[in-house]
Write an enzyme that holds these catalytic residues in place. Structure first.
Site, PDB file in Angstrom:
ATOM      1  N   GLU A   9     -37.338 -56.111 -22.671  1.00 25.46           N
ATOM      2  CA  GLU A   9     -37.836 -55.250 -21.512  1.00 25.46           C
ATOM      3  C   GLU A   9     -38.973 -54.544 -21.703  1.00 25.46           C
ATOM      4  O   GLU A   9     -39.983 -55.009 -20.735  1.00 25.46           O
ATOM      5  CB  GLU A   9     -36.818 -54.165 -20.622  1.00 25.46           C
TER       6      GLU A   9
ATOM      7  N   PHE B  69     -27.814 -49.637 -17.480  1.00 23.10           N
ATOM      8  CA  PHE B  69     -28.123 -50.124 -15.839  1.00 23.10           C
ATOM      9  C   PHE B  69     -28.927 -51.615 -15.838  1.00 23.10           C
ATOM     10  O   PHE B  69     -30.026 -51.301 -16.657  1.00 23.10           O
ATOM     11  CB  PHE B  69     -28.622 -48.803 -15.376  1.00 23.10           C
ATOM     12  N   GLY B  70     -28.178 -52.242 -15.175  1.00 18.07           N
ATOM     13  CA  GLY B  70     -28.626 -53.233 -14.839  1.00 18.07           C
ATOM     14  C   GLY B  70     -29.321 -53.346 -12.729  1.00 18.07           C
ATOM     15  O   GLY B  70     -28.185 -53.429 -12.317  1.00 18.07           O
ATOM     16  N   TYR B  71     -30.661 -53.324 -12.330  1.00 18.60           N
ATOM     17  CA  TYR B  71     -30.908 -53.967 -11.496  1.00 18.60           C
ATOM     18  C   TYR B  71     -31.484 -54.948 -10.876  1.00 18.60           C
ATOM     19  O   TYR B  71     -31.232 -55.220  -9.328  1.00 18.60           O
ATOM     20  CB  TYR B  71     -31.388 -52.562 -11.062  1.00 18.60           C
ATOM     21  N   GLY B  72     -32.260 -55.727 -11.414  1.00 16.64           N
ATOM     22  CA  GLY B  72     -32.758 -56.957 -11.961  1.00 16.64           C
ATOM     23  C   GLY B  72     -31.623 -58.151 -12.568  1.00 16.64           C
ATOM     24  O   GLY B  72     -30.531 -58.610 -11.926  1.00 16.64           O
TER      25      GLY B  72
END
Length: 205
Positions: A103, A26-29
């Site tokens: 990350e 999941f990517g959010y940025g």
């Protein structure tokens, strides 16, 4: 002279969490617009229980110790729209190593915890949620930010420049690519509206 004790080997990494024959991420940025790894699919997705927020000081990637920037983290509460990547099982271990290297560190500080959280694909209504690897803010980290007003967030982002470039580009690229997916983040939009004017950003493709 007494011989030094041998350094114990690092523990073996846990196997990647696979679902339906793939690793889901999941990517959010910045992962939305600069994933940096090969994938077999990318889908709009919703994560419940966490929201996207500028909640981590950055002394390296988007700022310096003298003029820290801010980077996004997943913080408790609400929901977050982003994307979920499908990575073939054969590439899962390599991609997970890449993501951890990317990350987990900010200098010597652990700013994120890797978690496996269930997300729903927005392009497949009614389909079951998939367990996806994502990185949530470490609230116990000294770089974690609590209760910073939008104006203070905008000020830090406006002045932050680090190894990966201007902090404002990070914010504006995230907003641009969310908009391209038909998504809006009101919190990020409020911060962007408070930034001083600057030359138009050329989006990262």
């Amino acid at each position: 002279m007494q011989a030094s004790s041998p350094i114990p080997p690092l523990p073996e990494p846990s196997p990647p969490p696979l679902h339906d024959g793939a690793l889901w991420v999941f990517g959010y940025g910045s992962l939305i617009w600069r994933p940096g790894f090969e994938h077999a699919g990318c889908h709009p997705a919703l994560l419940s229980g966490y929201h996207r927020r500028f909640c981590l000081w950055s002394h390296h990637y988007r700022g310096t110790p003298e003029a820290p920037g801010l980077v996004l983290g997943l913080d408790r509460g609400g929901a977050c729209r982003g994307v979920v990547f499908r990575v073939p099982a054969a590439a899962a271990a390599e991609v997970l190593r890449y993501l951890d290297d990317r990350e987990l560190p900010d200098g010597a500080e652990v700013v994120y915890h890797r978690r496996v959280l269930r997300v729903r694909r927005l392009d497949a209504p009614g389909s079951p949620a998939v367990p996806a690897v994502t990185y949530v803010a470490n609230r116990g980290c000294r770089l974690y930010v609590r209760g910073l007003a939008d104006a203070a967030v905008a000020q830090a982002i406006a002045q932050g420049v680090g190894q990966m470039g201007p902090n404002r580009d990070y914010l504006l690229n995230t907003l641009h690519h969310l908009a391209a997916l038909g998504m809006r983040d009101r919190g990020l939009a409020r911060v962007a509206a408070l930034l001083p004017s600057a030359p138009e950003l050329v989006p990262v493709l």
